[in-house]
Design a protein around this motif. Structure first.
Motif, PDB file in Angstrom:
ATOM      1  N   TYR A 200      33.852 -57.826 -24.858  1.00 49.69           N
ATOM      2  CA  TYR A 200      33.768 -56.793 -24.705  1.00 49.69           C
ATOM      3  C   TYR A 200      33.376 -56.347 -23.114  1.00 49.69           C
ATOM      4  O   TYR A 200      33.783 -54.998 -22.561  1.00 49.69           O
TER       5      TYR A 200
ATOM      6  N   ASN B  63      37.187 -53.106 -34.828  1.00 51.53           N
ATOM      7  CA  ASN B  63      36.526 -53.534 -33.567  1.00 51.53           C
ATOM      8  C   ASN B  63      37.078 -51.952 -32.364  1.00 51.53           C
ATOM      9  O   ASN B  63      36.139 -51.287 -31.533  1.00 51.53           O
TER      10      ASN B  63
ATOM     11  N   ALA C 130      24.679 -46.164 -32.171  1.00 48.67           N
ATOM     12  CA  ALA C 130      24.425 -47.465 -32.136  1.00 48.67           C
ATOM     13  C   ALA C 130      25.596 -48.772 -31.550  1.00 48.67           C
ATOM     14  O   ALA C 130      25.107 -49.637 -31.099  1.00 48.67           O
ATOM     15  N   THR C 131      26.533 -47.793 -31.454  1.00 49.50           N
ATOM     16  CA  THR C 131      27.350 -48.556 -30.517  1.00 49.50           C
ATOM     17  C   THR C 131      27.261 -48.889 -28.530  1.00 49.50           C
ATOM     18  O   THR C 131      27.788 -49.872 -28.081  1.00 49.50           O
TER      19      THR C 131
ATOM     20  N   ASN D 121      29.671 -62.791 -24.093  1.00 54.10           N
ATOM     21  CA  ASN D 121      30.064 -61.263 -24.494  1.00 54.10           C
ATOM     22  C   ASN D 121      31.460 -60.903 -23.917  1.00 54.10           C
ATOM     23  O   ASN D 121      31.875 -59.975 -23.051  1.00 54.10           O
TER      24      ASN D 121
ATOM     25  N   LYS E 152      23.968 -48.530 -27.675  1.00 58.94           N
ATOM     26  CA  LYS E 152      23.343 -49.519 -27.838  1.00 58.94           C
ATOM     27  C   LYS E 152      23.371 -50.263 -27.538  1.00 58.94           C
ATOM     28  O   LYS E 152      23.408 -51.594 -26.532  1.00 58.94           O
ATOM     29  N   ASP E 153      23.947 -50.867 -28.482  1.00 61.34           N
ATOM     30  CA  ASP E 153      25.283 -52.696 -28.624  1.00 61.34           C
ATOM     31  C   ASP E 153      25.712 -53.120 -27.518  1.00 61.34           C
ATOM     32  O   ASP E 153      25.274 -53.992 -26.505  1.00 61.34           O
TER      33      ASP E 153
ATOM     34  N   ARG F 127      24.144 -53.358 -24.351  1.00 56.93           N
ATOM     35  CA  ARG F 127      23.003 -54.680 -24.122  1.00 56.93           C
ATOM     36  C   ARG F 127      23.656 -56.482 -24.166  1.00 56.93           C
ATOM     37  O   ARG F 127      23.773 -57.184 -23.398  1.00 56.93           O
ATOM     38  N   LYS F 128      25.045 -55.794 -24.883  1.00 59.68           N
ATOM     39  CA  LYS F 128      25.659 -57.306 -24.841  1.00 59.68           C
ATOM     40  C   LYS F 128      26.436 -57.027 -22.726  1.00 59.68           C
ATOM     41  O   LYS F 128      27.034 -58.298 -22.312  1.00 59.68           O
TER      42      LYS F 128
END
Length: 390
Positions: A320, A347, A213-214, A317, A216-217, A220-221
């Motif tokens: 990140y 985080n 999940a991280t 973002n 993929k996130d 995206r960012k």
């Protein structure tokens, strides 16, 4: 050991000595030899030059001190220190209890505010106790006790009712713990330090260490990366006012506030640490939306402060992006560790960091008040939002 020049003359009240060594407290690190100081902190990134930049930054409310133990004019033990007026709720998160304390202080200005003398620094990652490498482990607790005796005497002379040590990293050597407990210091939790070992060869290999999940996130960012220009600068020039604007906005959004950094701090770190510091600047179009002050040696990169336009920076973002840019900097320069500092732990853990716990020790000159402070200290302990790993 090689002799180092150390010419310091101080009033007797600031000196604690025995037949083999002398402990002194000086008001400026310029009074000490640079090489002699740094020799006591092998592998430290926040060296003499960093502490000098802090000292000369004009940070409001702080008086700087440096405690050293010398033998034959050579430094064998050392710690930075500071004096200030300390509000006990500083480490409290925003909430009803903090608002209550602040409300009472509007009526009684001195409520829960004490004159503090503290070993360590508000501007360093931890409070390392420095020893010359030739000093045997068995001798170090005794030298630390001499240093502490001198600092406590100085604290009394300066009218400080509260003496402390800020952010000693775990594990605390048993001999040091014995010295502190014998003098009645109470222990409470400090803010942990977040770090990541760079045990991978590429940014894709780093992503593979994250949860699905991280990962993929993060991918995206990072799509906004093509719209952002990153510049690594070793001087601020005419961008310093904009950087300070971003810093003040970021500081206001933070729940924990102690020292307030100045333009002279940011400028002084870059000028005082050439080849060991830089600022990563993040532009969209011609507008600077984020700045990241970093210091380093050959093996470790330390994120000292990341400041960002809260609204526009989030839309791109930038936090990140900066995280990945710092990891890529470590990879391209062969650095083995990225240290991302204190706060925002949940985080950072999600992004692969681990936490090392730090301890704070304190002692009030009044035994009754010390008992009260020790009893309520869990309320004022610096909190975190992630699991601490020793």
């Amino acid at each position: 050991m090689q002799q180092q020049a150390l010419k310091v003359q101080l009033p007797e009240a600031q000196v604690s000595s025995d037949t083999t060594s002398v402990a002194v407290i000086v008001p400026s690190i310029r009074m000490l030899d640079r090489d002699a100081w740094d020799a006591c902190f092998p592998g430290e990134v926040e060296t003499y030059d960093y502490l000098l930049a802090v000292e000369e930054a004009g940070i409001d409310g702080f008086e700087w001190r440096y405690a050293v133990v010398c033998e034959d004019d050579e430094i064998v033990a050392a710690m930075p220190a500071f004096l200030c007026r300390y509000a006990l709720e500083t480490t409290l998160a925003a909430g009803r209890f903090r608002r209550t304390v602040e409300g009472i202080r509007r009526i009684f200005s001195g409520f829960l505010t004490l004159r503090l003398a503290c070993l360590g620094s508000p501007c360093t990652e931890t409070a390392s106790i420095g020893f010359h490498p030739d000093i045997a482990q068995a001798r170090r607790p005794k030298l630390f006790a001499e240093l502490l005796d001198a600092f406590e005497a100085h604290a009394r002379m300066e009218g400080c009712s509260l003496t402390a040590l800020k952010d000693l990293p775990y594990p605390i050597p048993s001999g040091i713990e014995l010295v502190l407990s014998a003098r009645g210091y109470a222990e409470t939790g400090g803010l942990p330090t977040a770090w990541m070992d760079i045990g991978f060869g590429t940014i894709d290999a780093y992503f593979a260490t994250l949860s699905t999940a991280t990962r993929k996130d993060m991918r995206r960012k990072l799509r906004s990366r093509q719209e952002v220009r990153v510049e690594y600068r070793t001087e601020f020039g005419d961008l310093l006012p904009r950087v300070m604007q971003l810093y003040r906005e970021t500081r206001e959004r933070s729940g924990l506030q102690f020292e307030e950094l100045t333009p002279a701090y940011f400028d002084g770190v870059l000028k005082g640490m050439p080849g060991r510091s830089f600022c990563a600047m993040y532009f969209v179009g011609g507008e600077l939306l984020a700045a990241n002050l970093l210091i380093h040696d050959e093996d470790r990169l330390i994120d000292k402060f990341f400041c960002m336009d809260g609204q526009k920076g989030r839309s791109y973002n930038l936090y990140y992006l900066s995280w990945c840019a710092n990891i890529e900097y470590c990879l391209s320069h062969g650095m083995g560790r990225y240290q991302s500092g204190q706060a925002y732990y949940r985080n950072k853990i999600r992004l692969g960091s681990r936490l090392t716990a730090n301890a704070m020790y304190f002692r009030h000159s009044n035994p009754l008040l010390q008992f009260v402070l020790k009893t309520i200290s869990p309320l004022f302990a610096a909190g975190d939002d992630g699991e601490v790993q020793g």
